[in-house]
Every structure is written in structure tokens, then in C-alpha cells.
Design an enzyme around this catalytic site. Sequence first.
Site, PDB file in Angstrom:
ATOM      1  N   GLY A   1       2.878  -1.170   4.273  1.00  0.00           N
ATOM      2  CA  GLY A   1       2.906   0.243   3.914  1.00  0.00           C
ATOM      3  C   GLY A   1       4.319   0.675   3.576  1.00  0.00           C
ATOM      4  N   GLY A   2       5.001   1.271   4.552  1.00  0.00           N
ATOM      5  CA  GLY A   2       6.327   1.872   4.338  1.00  0.00           C
ATOM      6  C   GLY A   2       7.310   0.974   3.596  1.00  0.00           C
TER       7      GLY A   2
ATOM      8  N   GLY B   1       2.907   2.039  10.729  1.00  0.00           N
ATOM      9  CA  GLY B   1       3.896   3.099  10.565  1.00  0.00           C
ATOM     10  C   GLY B   1       4.650   3.459  11.830  1.00  0.00           C
TER      11      GLY B   1
ATOM     12  N   GLU C   1      -5.046  -5.102  10.717  1.00  0.00           N
ATOM     13  CA  GLU C   1      -4.004  -4.099  10.910  1.00  0.00           C
ATOM     14  C   GLU C   1      -4.262  -3.346  12.213  1.00  0.00           C
ATOM     15  OE1 GLU C   1      -2.163  -2.905   6.902  1.00  0.00           O
ATOM     16  OE2 GLU C   1      -3.908  -1.658   7.203  1.00  0.00           O
TER      17      GLU C   1
ATOM     18  N   GLU D   1      -6.644   4.512   8.052  1.00  0.00           N
ATOM     19  CA  GLU D   1      -6.422   5.943   7.794  1.00  0.00           C
ATOM     20  C   GLU D   1      -7.661   6.570   7.161  1.00  0.00           C
ATOM     21  OE1 GLU D   1      -2.661   5.538   5.761  1.00  0.00           O
ATOM     22  OE2 GLU D   1      -1.731   4.977   7.667  1.00  0.00           O
TER      23      GLU D   1
ATOM     24  N   SER E   1       3.743  -2.367  10.283  1.00  0.00           N
ATOM     25  CA  SER E   1       5.204  -2.404  10.480  1.00  0.00           C
ATOM     26  C   SER E   1       5.841  -3.735  10.089  1.00  0.00           C
ATOM     27  CB  SER E   1       5.547  -2.032  11.923  1.00  0.00           C
ATOM     28  OG  SER E   1       5.151  -0.698  12.195  1.00  0.00           O
TER      29      SER E   1
ATOM     30  N   HIS F   1      -9.339   1.045   5.052  1.00  0.00           N
ATOM     31  CA  HIS F   1      -8.048   1.220   5.739  1.00  0.00           C
ATOM     32  C   HIS F   1      -8.269   2.136   6.945  1.00  0.00           C
ATOM     33  CE1 HIS F   1      -3.937   2.430   6.577  1.00  0.00           C
ATOM     34  NE2 HIS F   1      -3.553   1.370   5.893  1.00  0.00           N
TER      35      HIS F   1
ATOM     36  N   ASN G   1       0.872  -1.177   0.000  1.00  0.00           N
ATOM     37  CA  ASN G   1       0.000   0.000   0.000  1.00  0.00           C
ATOM     38  C   ASN G   1       0.908   1.225   0.000  1.00  0.00           C
ATOM     39  OD1 ASN G   1      -1.749   2.089   0.578  1.00  0.00           O
ATOM     40  ND2 ASN G   1      -2.169   1.444   2.684  1.00  0.00           N
ATOM     41  N   TRP G   2       1.007   1.866  -1.154  1.00  0.00           N
ATOM     42  CA  TRP G   2       1.932   3.005  -1.266  1.00  0.00           C
ATOM     43  C   TRP G   2       1.364   4.274  -0.626  1.00  0.00           C
ATOM     44  CZ3 TRP G   2       5.267   3.586  -6.324  1.00  0.00           C
ATOM     45  CH2 TRP G   2       6.109   2.470  -6.430  1.00  0.00           C
ATOM     46  N   LYS G   3       0.102   4.262  -0.223  1.00  0.00           N
ATOM     47  CA  LYS G   3      -0.538   5.448   0.367  1.00  0.00           C
ATOM     48  C   LYS G   3      -0.341   6.658  -0.560  1.00  0.00           C
ATOM     49  CE  LYS G   3       0.299   3.403   4.837  1.00  0.00           C
ATOM     50  NZ  LYS G   3       0.286   3.565   6.266  1.00  0.00           N
TER      51      LYS G   3
HETATM   52  C1  PEP Z   1      -0.588   0.076   6.140  1.00  0.00           C
HETATM   53  O1  PEP Z   1      -0.805   1.276   6.165  1.00  0.00           O
HETATM   54  O2  PEP Z   1      -1.394  -0.670   5.544  1.00  0.00           O
HETATM   55  C2  PEP Z   1       0.602  -0.431   6.806  1.00  0.00           C
HETATM   56  C3  PEP Z   1       0.588  -1.668   7.193  1.00  0.00           C
HETATM   57  O3  PEP Z   1       1.632   0.447   7.015  1.00  0.00           O
HETATM   58  P1  PEP Z   1       3.108   0.118   7.595  1.00  0.00           P
HETATM   59  O4  PEP Z   1       3.557  -1.168   6.962  1.00  0.00           O
HETATM   60  O5  PEP Z   1       3.935   1.278   7.185  1.00  0.00           O
HETATM   61  O6  PEP Z   1       2.964  -0.026   9.061  1.00  0.00           O
END
Ligand code: PEP
Length: 250
Positions: free
Chosen positions: A232-233, A172, A166, A98, A211, A96, A10-12
Site C-alpha cells: 500500500g503506502g 498501514g 494481509e 478495507e 507494512s 481487500h 495498491n494506491w488505494k
Molecule cells: C494494503 O492495503 O494492501 C497494504 C498492504 O497497505 P500497507 O502496505 O500500507 O500496509
Amino acid sequence: MKPTALVAGNWKMNGLASSQAELEALANLLKEGGTADCDVLICPPFTLVAAFAAASAAGIAIGAQDCHTAKNGAHTGDISAEMLKDAGATYVIVGHSERRADHGESNDLVKAKAEAVHAEGLKAIVCVGETEAERDAGRTLDVVLGQVANSLPAAATPSNTIVAYEPVWAIGTGRTPTTDDVAEVHTAIREALNERFGAAGEGFAILYGGSVKPSNAHELMAAANVNGALVGGASLKATDFNGIIDAYRN
Ligand code: PEP
């Protein structure tokens, strides 16, 4: 039926046209690294879906991070599942945390979005997860199972729906639950799916997200009822994302 594992990025709100180089780097790493026992998906921002889908090598699916519930119409700034399909997306993330937090998305809305995704023949990745305050109050299973019950459409099947657990406090932050905690929640989700969908419940992929990095992926992916990762990251760098996919290579 055993779920097919999925490692999804997920590049956000990250990525420009030049980021296509990272997609190409990932394709090369997948070629060099050999087969992995999982599907691989990148969900870039809307602006890159069509270009990524056109450029994407076989073996990397392209998805989106959200959609509207309607097919088209007077919804300024929104994107429909039909448009995403037209652009080449095969998956759409819905609910999600967010979006639930930043846009007040309710379970009902998330369910309607998942239905819109299904109506186009696309796969919905439905996200659920507790906040830190909810975990501290001992409400994790209540919250997560409530989201699963109320965000998944009645017509969800293992072929059109993936659940992503999640924990909001792990996204993050570099913090993750213990593997026992992950296994407990994933197993509770599995039991809820079995109860609601019968034998089909065993076939739904349940992803862990929060994470995930190359250094913890093997351990997290080995937890009971974990069938992949939503990342994500660490999905922004091809080498890191490929290091997570390693958890599915022998
Ligand atoms: C996400 O936003 O779906 C996620 C899992 O982010 P991260 O891996 O950066 O924690």
C-alpha cells in the site's frame, strides 16, 4: 509448477493525473535497476487506470482495486470487470480488508467478484487476513483458511488467481508479523490450495501484504511460500516501491 512472483502496488484512494510522473519514475528505476525475478503491477484508483495503462512501459502491468459482479447495468457508481479490461487493466484486487470492513463485503460477494474478473480473462488478487482481535484469540488460521475456502472460485487456477495474505492489523500500521508467523500462515494457505486444487495448488502465487517497505522486504519475501508482496503506502513512491522489488534482484 513454481509460482511467478508478483510485486503489486495498491494506491488505494490516492493519485491525480499528475501522479503519472511517479509511474514514469518507476519505469526508469526498473530500467536502471535491471531485471527482477518478479512481475510488477500498479493498481491506481479507477480514474487513472486507462491513462496509466496507455502510458505504462512494458514491464509494469496495470490493475484495479475492485469491481462489481455484473458485466453492466443499473449499478450507479460501480465499475465492471469488462470496463476495467476495456481500460487496459489486466488484474483486479478483490476482497481487500478495507472493502470487507467499509462495505461489508462477504466471502460470497468476493468470490462472485473474482468470478466476474475471470469471466473477462483478467487475474484476480483475492485478499484474506485476520484482525488483531482474531489473532489474539488464536483464530488466525481458522479465519484465513475460511476466507481462502469461501472467497476463491472453484475455477481458480494459478494463471487467473493470486492470493494475498494481509493481516488487517499490519495494514498501514508499520507493524508486521514475524517471518515465522508469515511462513506459518502462507504454508497453511499452500496446503489448503494443494488439498483443494491438487498439483495446481503449488502454482498459485501467495503474496504477503501489510507494512512492506524496502527495509523489511528482503526478510519477508524470503519466508516460506511467500511469492511476492501487495504494497500500500510504500507503492506511492517509485523509489520505495523499487526498493521492495530489489528483493527479487540478485
Ligand atoms: C494494503 O492495503 O494492501 C497494504 C498492504 O497497505 P500497507 O502496505 O500500507 O500496509
